[in-house]
Scaffold this active site. Structure first.
Site, PDB file in Angstrom:
ATOM      1  N   TYR A 148       0.773  -1.239   0.000  1.00 39.46           N
ATOM      2  CA  TYR A 148       0.000   0.000   0.000  1.00 39.46           C
ATOM      3  C   TYR A 148       0.803   1.287   0.000  1.00 39.46           C
ATOM      4  O   TYR A 148       0.234   2.366  -0.162  1.00 39.46           O
ATOM      5  CB  TYR A 148      -0.971  -0.026   1.184  1.00 39.46           C
TER       6      TYR A 148
ATOM      7  N   PHE B 244     -10.354  -4.633  11.075  1.00 41.12           N
ATOM      8  CA  PHE B 244     -11.583  -4.499  10.291  1.00 41.12           C
ATOM      9  C   PHE B 244     -11.341  -4.982   8.874  1.00 41.12           C
ATOM     10  O   PHE B 244     -12.073  -4.735   7.970  1.00 41.12           O
ATOM     11  CB  PHE B 244     -12.075  -3.049  10.304  1.00 41.12           C
TER      12      PHE B 244
END
Length: 415
Positions: free
Chosen positions: A123, A415
């Protein structure tokens, strides 16, 4: 390759999520786990790349509010469920989804995007950087103990703490009340939206690894719940006797006395010799309560990755430990609207960040700003690695102090 990128329709969710499971090894999740993530998915904020009827790429976003230095809760997109089908790797699928997602977040006025990364190397090219770390411990409770400071342990000096076992579901509401009071005390914590209080209670039998069902102990003082710990026990027997492990899921406390009592309870559970926890702040008070920190076998790993979607809005949303007035020369190849010079002026009461033509004081990329944003990574440390350049003498120290946090930022759950 003929593919289509589009917003997820609810009727497509199962095929979309099947691709995610495939990308993460192909092991089906337990029905209760899959069902919870289906309930929490926000279809309008999720996209898929489709090759005919097959989902070959997925990503979504949760609508979070993230605590930033100063205690403000700032809208942040929780980027999640990112996958690319093995047959479609190296074809720009991920890049197209990241492009669409960040453009949408900018259009919607969200200043931040956050994620947890299965592979951190992925990322950075999209502007994300590690902003929080988590500490894991495996504590030998036969060779170290909890040593509570006398003032904390004296009921006459503070409210007496009593412990009470509760079924986790029955204690759900009171635990959430404690958690909600803790959120604004530490950068990186998430204000849990409706439905998210079920995440800490998720306990599929297939993932217990020989442990008990989830258990919960409440700390009470003067009739009110002031802390809790949720945990499981994994029994084991060795030649010398019992050697079970207490597996801590999460622990929150509103007072030092409650925290100490909860840890003391976990250390003293019968037939156990170890306490394990996978996710504690790197400055957790536990390190100052144990008699022998070496017996904690602590390790640190990256956790929350942050991306500044709107540099000006993000920097203006947080507070600063010391007065700061600095011009930042920012580069951002993936979101060029952030590139340029920004004057940041702020202190503990508030901040303003706006484009400027003034001479720059520091030069850095949006990734370095993201790494330092929650106060856990020093701009001076990044400069020592050659990632920040000081262009005005004294600007680096001024900004490093201002960006700092009194406590380490920390993400309480994934999450």
């Amino acid at each position: 390759m003929t593919t289509e990128l589009r917003v997820l329709h609810e009727a497509e969710w199962d095929r979309w999520y099947d691709n995610l499971e495939l990308a993460f090894g192909g092991v089906p999740e337990a029905p209760e786990e899959r069902g919870l993530w289906r309930e929490l998915t926000e279809p309008g904020r999720s996209v898929g790349v489709w090759d005919g009827a097959e989902a070959v790429g997925t990503t979504g976003a949760f609508s979070f509010r993230l605590c930033v230095p100063g205690g403000e809760l700032v809208p942040a997109a929780g980027v999640t469920m990112v996958s690319v089908r093995p047959t479609h790797r190296r074809r720009g699928v991920l890049r197209s989804m990241m492009r669409r997602q960040l453009d949408d977040l900018r259009a919607g006025g969200e200043p931040l995007a956050v994620l947890t990364a299965s592979e951190p190397d992925i990322y950075g090219r999209f502007g994300y950087a590690v902003a929080t770390y988590r500490m894991s411990v495996r504590i030998d409770t036969t060779r170290t103990r909890i040593a509570v400071p006398p003032a904390t342990d004296d009921p006459s000096a503070s409210q007496e703490v009593r412990l009470r076992l509760s079924e986790p579901g029955a204690a759900r509401a009171v635990c959430e009340e404690v958690y909600a009071r803790r959120v604004t005390t530490r950068p990186g914590m998430l204000a849990r939206q409706p439905g998210w209080d079920a995440v800490p209670l998720l306990d599929p039998p297939a993932k217990r690894a020989g442990g008990s069902p989830l258990q919960c102990v409440l700390a009470e003082a003067d009739g009110a719940v002031v802390g809790y710990a949720r945990y499981a026990v994994r029994p084991a027997w060795e030649a010398g006797g019992p050697g079970g492990t207490v597996v801590l899921r999460d622990l929150e406390a509103l007072t030092p006395a409650a925290r100490a009592e909860l840890w003391r309870y976990l250390f003293a559970l019968d037939l156990t010799a170890w306490v394990e926890a996978e996710n504690l702040p790197v400055d957790d008070p536990l390190l100052h309560l144990v008699t022998d920190v070496r017996r904690c076998h602590a390790a640190v790993a990256d956790h929350l990755h942050v991306r500044l979607v709107d540099v000006g809005a993000a920097l203006a949303a947080r507070r600063y430990r010391a007065p700061v007035d600095v011009v930042l020369e920012v580069t951002d190849a993936f979101c060029p609207w952030n590139a340029g010079r920004w004057r940041l002026t702020g202190d503990a009461k508030g901040a303003v960040c706006a484009p400027t033509r003034d001479a720059p004081d520091l030069a850095l990329s949006v990734r370095e700003l993201a790494a330092a944003y929650l106060g856990g990574t020093s701009l001076a440390g990044l400069a020592a690695a050659g990632r920040v350049r000081e262009l005005r003498e004294g600007a680096l120290e001024e900004a490093s102090v201002a960006f700092g946090s009194a406590v380490a930022p920390w993400l309480p759950h994934g999450f």
